[in-house]
Design a protein around this motif. Structure first.
Motif, short mmCIF file in Angstrom:
data_model
loop_
_atom_site.label_atom_id
_atom_site.label_comp_id
_atom_site.label_asym_id
_atom_site.label_seq_id
_atom_site.Cartn_x
_atom_site.Cartn_y
_atom_site.Cartn_z
N LYS A 106 0.86 -1.18 0.00
CA LYS A 106 0.00 0.00 0.00
C LYS A 106 0.90 1.23 0.00
O LYS A 106 2.04 1.16 0.49
CB LYS A 106 -0.92 -0.01 1.22
CG LYS A 106 -1.91 -1.18 1.21
CD LYS A 106 -2.79 -1.25 2.42
CE LYS A 106 -3.69 -2.50 2.32
NZ LYS A 106 -4.60 -2.64 3.47
N PRO A 107 0.44 2.35 -0.54
CA PRO A 107 1.28 3.55 -0.56
C PRO A 107 1.61 4.02 0.85
O PRO A 107 0.74 4.09 1.72
CB PRO A 107 0.41 4.58 -1.30
CG PRO A 107 -0.59 3.77 -2.07
CD PRO A 107 -0.85 2.55 -1.24
N VAL A 108 2.89 4.36 1.05
CA VAL A 108 3.37 4.84 2.35
C VAL A 108 3.99 6.22 2.16
O VAL A 108 4.90 6.40 1.36
CB VAL A 108 4.42 3.88 2.95
CG1 VAL A 108 4.90 4.42 4.30
CG2 VAL A 108 3.84 2.48 3.12
N ILE A 109 3.48 7.19 2.91
CA ILE A 109 4.01 8.55 2.88
C ILE A 109 4.61 8.85 4.25
O ILE A 109 3.94 8.72 5.27
CB ILE A 109 2.91 9.57 2.55
CG1 ILE A 109 2.34 9.27 1.15
CG2 ILE A 109 3.44 10.99 2.62
CD1 ILE A 109 1.10 10.04 0.84
N CYS A 110 5.87 9.24 4.26
CA CYS A 110 6.56 9.57 5.51
C CYS A 110 6.62 11.08 5.65
O CYS A 110 7.03 11.79 4.72
CB CYS A 110 7.96 8.97 5.50
SG CYS A 110 8.88 9.25 7.03
N ALA A 111 6.22 11.59 6.81
CA ALA A 111 6.27 13.02 7.10
C ALA A 111 7.37 13.26 8.13
O ALA A 111 7.25 12.82 9.28
CB ALA A 111 4.93 13.50 7.63
N VAL A 112 8.43 13.93 7.71
CA VAL A 112 9.61 14.11 8.55
C VAL A 112 9.67 15.54 9.07
O VAL A 112 9.78 16.49 8.29
CB VAL A 112 10.91 13.80 7.78
CG1 VAL A 112 12.13 14.13 8.63
CG2 VAL A 112 10.93 12.34 7.37
#
Length: 269
Positions: A103-109
């Motif tokens: 599944k699409p994974v978006i990381c917010a840093v």
């Protein structure tokens, strides 16, 4: 799931996973590792979840492995070399679970993504950052080599020479440079970082998740797989798609000139 080391939330069809040890800049210990893996397994098996946002609490993403928190706890004593190898193999489950998540994974840093935190961020499909983000492959500062997949992901994103420079110098990479290098795909205001990541993730709410997941697995192997093997995998995926209910309904709507199941998403970044 306990709201201690990791917070797991559902916002619509998006799972938001937050590393939650702000007193340690969200350093990963055994507890947070196990909870993170459990959260990823939940996402993988829950068909209602279409995307993932991974972030950190308290103004930082992750300061790496918690070297003061007993990362070797639970590993039997033995030969020192094999002990170290077994510890790392155990911890590598963090990155492989994310890389293989279909599944699409978006990381917010926000703030620091250091060491294993840097590796964890690059295991996502997309990374967005706040203006005060700092990505640091600090391994050489403590006499260690990069781990948790960084030596796999980093050269693929920035090229071999630049990856070596980042690892050899162990320097801080600020948000604007990370954007220019392709380590992050967007820099957004810190007070909008989490919200922006969720909005991006929700663009996949009506996507054919199983198709995107299979395509992700294939593309993740594109750099080390020969052309014929890639063509075979493409053909196998298309064969599965043609027999799927999602594709059948999507095609029916296409020929009937009805609204599509998934019209596609606007540009993510």
């Amino acid at each position: 799931m306990s709201e201690d080391a990791v917070i797991f939330e559902r916002i619509g069809k998006t799972a938001v996973i937050t590393l939650n040890r702000p007193h340690r800049r969200n350093a990963l210990d055994n507890s947070s590792r196990d909870m993170l893996i459990a959260a990823i397994r939940t996402v993988q098996t829950d068909r209602e979840i279409r995307s993932v946002v991974l972030t950190g609490a308290g103004g930082n993403f992750c300061s790496g492995a918690d070297l003061a928190g007993g990362v070797e706890e639970g590993v039997e004593e033995g030969d020192k070399g094999f002990l170290g190898r077994d510890v790392l193999l155990n911890h590598q489950r963090w990155c492989t679970a994310l890389m293989d998540l279909e599944k699409p994974v978006i990381c917010a840093v926000d703030g620091f993504a250091v060491g294993a935190g840097f590796s964890l961020a690059l295991a996502a499909d997309f990374v967005i950052a706040g203006p005060n983000a700092r990505l640091v492959a600090n391994f050489a500062r403590i006499g260690f080599g990069p781990d948790l997949g960084l030596m796999y992901t980093l050269p693929r994103l920035v090229g071999l020479a630049r990856a070596k420079e980042i690892v050899f110098t162990a320097r801080d990479i600020p948000a604007d440079e990370a954007l220019a290098l392709g380590l992050v795909q967007a820099v957004v205001p810190a007070d909008r970082l989490r919200e922006t990541a969720i909005e991006m993730a929700q663009r996949f709410d009506h996507a054919p998740t199983h198709v995107l997941g299979a395509a992700k697995r294939i593309m993740n192997r594109s750099y080390e797989t020969d052309r014929e093997a890639m063509l075979q995998m493409e053909a196998a995926l298309q064969g599965m798609c043609t027999s799927g209910s999602y594709s059948a309904e999507a095609m029916r709507r296409f020929f009937a000139k009805e609204a599509p199941l998934y019209p596609g998403a606007e540009r993510l970044f």
